[in-house]
Motif scaffolding. Structure first.
Motif, PDB file in Angstrom:
ATOM      1  N   ARG A 191       0.825  -1.208   0.000  1.00 41.65           N
ATOM      2  CA  ARG A 191       0.000   0.000   0.000  1.00 41.65           C
ATOM      3  C   ARG A 191       0.863   1.264   0.000  1.00 41.65           C
ATOM      4  O   ARG A 191       0.585   2.226  -0.705  1.00 41.65           O
ATOM      5  N   ASN A 192       1.914   1.266   0.820  1.00 38.75           N
ATOM      6  CA  ASN A 192       2.799   2.412   0.895  1.00 38.75           C
ATOM      7  C   ASN A 192       3.754   2.393  -0.293  1.00 38.75           C
ATOM      8  O   ASN A 192       4.458   1.414  -0.526  1.00 38.75           O
ATOM      9  N   ALA A 193       3.783   3.506  -1.068  1.00 38.58           N
ATOM     10  CA  ALA A 193       4.582   3.547  -2.302  1.00 38.58           C
ATOM     11  C   ALA A 193       6.071   3.369  -2.017  1.00 38.58           C
ATOM     12  O   ALA A 193       6.780   2.672  -2.753  1.00 38.58           O
ATOM     13  N   PHE A 194       6.563   4.004  -0.949  1.00 38.65           N
ATOM     14  CA  PHE A 194       7.981   3.894  -0.609  1.00 38.65           C
ATOM     15  C   PHE A 194       8.345   2.458  -0.253  1.00 38.65           C
ATOM     16  O   PHE A 194       9.344   1.911  -0.728  1.00 38.65           O
ATOM     17  N   ILE A 195       7.519   1.844   0.598  1.00 34.01           N
ATOM     18  CA  ILE A 195       7.771   0.455   0.993  1.00 34.01           C
ATOM     19  C   ILE A 195       7.656  -0.466  -0.213  1.00 34.01           C
ATOM     20  O   ILE A 195       8.397  -1.445  -0.353  1.00 34.01           O
ATOM     21  N   ASN A 196       6.730  -0.165  -1.103  1.00 35.56           N
ATOM     22  CA  ASN A 196       6.523  -0.980  -2.307  1.00 35.56           C
ATOM     23  C   ASN A 196       7.803  -1.036  -3.150  1.00 35.56           C
ATOM     24  O   ASN A 196       8.259  -2.113  -3.554  1.00 35.56           O
ATOM     25  N   ILE A 197       8.412   0.148  -3.410  1.00 34.68           N
ATOM     26  CA  ILE A 197       9.649   0.192  -4.192  1.00 34.68           C
ATOM     27  C   ILE A 197      10.776  -0.518  -3.451  1.00 34.68           C
ATOM     28  O   ILE A 197      11.548  -1.297  -4.037  1.00 34.68           O
ATOM     29  N   LYS A 198      10.889  -0.260  -2.153  1.00 32.06           N
ATOM     30  CA  LYS A 198      11.950  -0.849  -1.343  1.00 32.06           C
ATOM     31  C   LYS A 198      11.893  -2.370  -1.369  1.00 32.06           C
ATOM     32  O   LYS A 198      12.906  -3.057  -1.576  1.00 32.06           O
ATOM     33  N   GLU A 199      10.692  -2.930  -1.169  1.00 31.56           N
ATOM     34  CA  GLU A 199      10.545  -4.383  -1.128  1.00 31.56           C
ATOM     35  C   GLU A 199      10.742  -5.017  -2.499  1.00 31.56           C
ATOM     36  O   GLU A 199      11.304  -6.110  -2.627  1.00 31.56           O
ATOM     37  N   LYS A 200      10.282  -4.324  -3.544  1.00 30.77           N
ATOM     38  CA  LYS A 200      10.470  -4.858  -4.899  1.00 30.77           C
ATOM     39  C   LYS A 200      11.947  -4.877  -5.289  1.00 30.77           C
ATOM     40  O   LYS A 200      12.424  -5.839  -5.901  1.00 30.77           O
ATOM     41  N   LEU A 201      12.672  -3.816  -4.938  1.00 33.35           N
ATOM     42  CA  LEU A 201      14.110  -3.791  -5.225  1.00 33.35           C
ATOM     43  C   LEU A 201      14.841  -4.890  -4.457  1.00 33.35           C
ATOM     44  O   LEU A 201      15.773  -5.509  -4.974  1.00 33.35           O
ATOM     45  N   LYS A 202      14.418  -5.112  -3.235  1.00 31.61           N
ATOM     46  CA  LYS A 202      15.028  -6.165  -2.421  1.00 31.61           C
ATOM     47  C   LYS A 202      14.818  -7.531  -3.062  1.00 31.61           C
ATOM     48  O   LYS A 202      15.734  -8.358  -3.142  1.00 31.61           O
ATOM     49  N   ALA A 203      13.588  -7.775  -3.535  1.00 33.57           N
ATOM     50  CA  ALA A 203      13.288  -9.057  -4.188  1.00 33.57           C
ATOM     51  C   ALA A 203      14.030  -9.185  -5.512  1.00 33.57           C
ATOM     52  O   ALA A 203      14.561 -10.245  -5.857  1.00 33.57           O
ATOM     53  N   LEU A 204      14.084  -8.064  -6.270  1.00 28.92           N
ATOM     54  CA  LEU A 204      14.778  -8.090  -7.559  1.00 28.92           C
ATOM     55  C   LEU A 204      16.260  -8.355  -7.380  1.00 28.92           C
ATOM     56  O   LEU A 204      16.882  -9.065  -8.186  1.00 28.92           O
ATOM     57  N   LYS A 205      16.857  -7.802  -6.330  1.00 26.00           N
ATOM     58  CA  LYS A 205      18.269  -8.025  -6.054  1.00 26.00           C
ATOM     59  C   LYS A 205      18.574  -9.512  -5.920  1.00 26.00           C
ATOM     60  O   LYS A 205      19.574 -10.011  -6.454  1.00 26.00           O
ATOM     61  N   GLY A 206      17.706 -10.232  -5.205  1.00 27.98           N
ATOM     62  CA  GLY A 206      17.906 -11.677  -5.055  1.00 27.98           C
ATOM     63  C   GLY A 206      17.783 -12.415  -6.364  1.00 27.98           C
ATOM     64  O   GLY A 206      18.585 -13.312  -6.672  1.00 27.98           O
ATOM     65  N   ASP A 207      16.791 -12.032  -7.179  1.00 30.19           N
ATOM     66  CA  ASP A 207      16.610 -12.685  -8.479  1.00 30.19           C
ATOM     67  C   ASP A 207      17.770 -12.384  -9.431  1.00 30.19           C
ATOM     68  O   ASP A 207      18.174 -13.232 -10.235  1.00 30.19           O
ATOM     69  N   LEU A 208      18.282 -11.165  -9.344  1.00 30.72           N
ATOM     70  CA  LEU A 208      19.416 -10.800 -10.198  1.00 30.72           C
ATOM     71  C   LEU A 208      20.670 -11.595  -9.846  1.00 30.72           C
ATOM     72  O   LEU A 208      21.460 -11.946 -10.720  1.00 30.72           O
ATOM     73  N   LYS A 209      20.860 -11.861  -8.573  1.00 33.14           N
ATOM     74  CA  LYS A 209      22.004 -12.675  -8.164  1.00 33.14           C
ATOM     75  C   LYS A 209      21.951 -14.051  -8.806  1.00 33.14           C
ATOM     76  O   LYS A 209      22.951 -14.579  -9.294  1.00 33.14           O
ATOM     77  N   VAL A 210      20.755 -14.651  -8.799  1.00 28.68           N
ATOM     78  CA  VAL A 210      20.584 -15.981  -9.402  1.00 28.68           C
ATOM     79  C   VAL A 210      20.799 -15.905 -10.903  1.00 28.68           C
ATOM     80  O   VAL A 210      21.510 -16.729 -11.497  1.00 28.68           O
ATOM     81  N   TRP A 211      20.177 -14.898 -11.549  1.00 27.92           N
ATOM     82  CA  TRP A 211      20.302 -14.752 -13.008  1.00 27.92           C
ATOM     83  C   TRP A 211      21.748 -14.494 -13.404  1.00 27.92           C
ATOM     84  O   TRP A 211      22.238 -15.047 -14.379  1.00 27.92           O
ATOM     85  N   ASN A 212      22.431 -13.630 -12.665  1.00 27.08           N
ATOM     86  CA  ASN A 212      23.826 -13.319 -12.962  1.00 27.08           C
ATOM     87  C   ASN A 212      24.698 -14.566 -12.851  1.00 27.08           C
ATOM     88  O   ASN A 212      25.587 -14.790 -13.681  1.00 27.08           O
ATOM     89  N   ARG A 213      24.454 -15.376 -11.822  1.00 29.74           N
ATOM     90  CA  ARG A 213      25.240 -16.597 -11.643  1.00 29.74           C
ATOM     91  C   ARG A 213      25.021 -17.556 -12.807  1.00 29.74           C
ATOM     92  O   ARG A 213      25.954 -18.153 -13.337  1.00 29.74           O
ATOM     93  N   ASP A 214      23.764 -17.680 -13.252  1.00 29.89           N
ATOM     94  CA  ASP A 214      23.449 -18.599 -14.345  1.00 29.89           C
ATOM     95  C   ASP A 214      24.003 -18.117 -15.679  1.00 29.89           C
ATOM     96  O   ASP A 214      24.490 -18.902 -16.491  1.00 29.89           O
ATOM     97  N   GLU A 215      23.931 -16.790 -15.929  1.00 33.96           N
ATOM     98  CA  GLU A 215      24.335 -16.243 -17.222  1.00 33.96           C
ATOM     99  C   GLU A 215      25.836 -15.983 -17.322  1.00 33.96           C
ATOM    100  O   GLU A 215      26.457 -16.246 -18.338  1.00 33.96           O
ATOM    101  N   PHE A 216      26.429 -15.419 -16.276  1.00 29.82           N
ATOM    102  CA  PHE A 216      27.810 -14.955 -16.337  1.00 29.82           C
ATOM    103  C   PHE A 216      28.741 -15.620 -15.335  1.00 29.82           C
ATOM    104  O   PHE A 216      29.953 -15.448 -15.410  1.00 29.82           O
TER     105      PHE A 216
END
Length: 343
Positions: free
Chosen positions: A272-297
């Protein structure tokens, strides 16, 4: 000001362009000085490709049939060009550093081997500086000269060496220049087989430059695409603020990267809170990027870093004691394997 300097020994080839873009991006370069481009002319698209951006200004000195050629480039949002002066062995670019509003001159230097030509170059640079003493000066490049005998190793002393050392130091002192502290490697040029090494590339600045950027140093990079090491000139100040969300430039060239980010981003829960929404999405994306980066590079980058670390260890050993035949052969093998990772 952040400057990248490199005697690139020919600007052709995708690996050199890729390396240059990587250094520019990772260091946030504002100005680039290249020596020995070995090119008579460039198309605008080539400059944009070398930098990885189209907001780039440049001056190119073609030398004699490509020999002694120089290329100075700058990002137009960081450096405001005023004018330039070219001569044999140098390009002097006058302008304003936008962030600090500093009127300065960045001189890209490439000196010939003969002492008489070096003396002519030193005189030309001295006259140029005398005409604009009020400006902030930086001279960087391949001066092809040493300041003391311990800056050259594995090379038979030439008859002209004493005159070179005396003349070069006199040029520096007469013009009230300071050589920035060297960080990283002890030498900047290496013979292919590692049997000889010298400090040929360096950065000289005026006292006014040090007043603007008092923590400025020259950081010698790994030798990867030339027999010279790239040098990054930067003023490093500690920043104790929070770490920002970071990305790796190579990700954006990876297959399926944009689609993966869009799909994952839209799949995260909405707060609901826009600031928290961005913060939590970036946190989740960071984890997914780590996995993707490991698989790709992951495998390629891990292997490359391991090779570079082994080359670094051999370099430091060579600075203390000359490498034996087995270690020299090992270095050849490692350099070959490094090239394979860049294909």
């Amino acid at each position: 000001m952040i400057i990248v300097n490199l005697n690139i020994r020919g600007v052709g080839g995708s690996s050199k362009a890729r390396y240059l873009r990587q250094v520019i991006a990772s260091e946030g370069a504002e100005f680039v000085c290249l020596q020995e481009t070995k090119a008579k002319e460039f198309l605008a698209a080539r400059f944009y490709s070398l930098w990885g951006d189209n907001k780039v200004g440049w001056v190119h000195y073609e030398g004699v049939n490509g020999s002694g050629s120089l290329l100075s480039m700058w990002h137009e949002e960081a450096f405001s060009y005023a004018n330039h002066v070219m001569g044999k062995g140098f390009i002097a670019v006058f302008g304003n550093h936008v962030k600090t509003n500093t009127s300065c001159v960045v001189i890209n230097v490439y000196a010939a081997c003969s002492l008489s030509e070096k003396k002519t170059l030193w005189e030309d640079l001295s006259n140029l500086k005398a005409d604009s003493q009020e400006l902030v000066w930086c001279m960087c490049g391949d001066f092809n000269a040493i300041r003391s005998r311990n800056e050259r190793k594995g090379i038979r002393e030439r008859a002209s060496q004493s005159g070179e050392i005396t003349g070069f130091n006199s040029f520096i002192d007469t013009n009230s220049l300071f050589e920035l502290p060297l960080v990283g490697k002890k030498f900047t040029w290496f013979k292919a087989n590692g049997s000889a090494k010298s400090i040929l590339d360096r950065v000289l600045v005026s006292e006014a430059w040090m007043e603007i950027w008092p923590m400025c140093k020259q950081y010698v990079q790994r030798r990867e695409v030339s027999d010279h090491c790239a040098i990054v000139v930067k003023n490093v100040e500690k920043n104790w603020g929070p770490k920002p969300f970071r990305s790796i430039n190579a990700w954006f060239m990876g297959k399926g990267f944009s689609e993966m980010v869009k799909n994952n981003w839209s799949s995260y829960p909405v707060q609901r809170n826009a600031f928290i929404n961005i913060k939590e999405k970036l946190k989740a994306l960071k984890g997914d990027l780590k996995v993707w980066n490991r698989d790709e590079f992951g495998n390629i980058q891990t292997n490359k870093m391991r090779i570079l670390q082994e080359l670094e260890a051999l370099y430091f050993h060579d600075c203390i004691n000359d490498l034996g035949e087995d270690d020299r052969l090992k270095r050849y093998e490692l350099v070959g394997r490094l090239k394979e990772t860049e294909k």
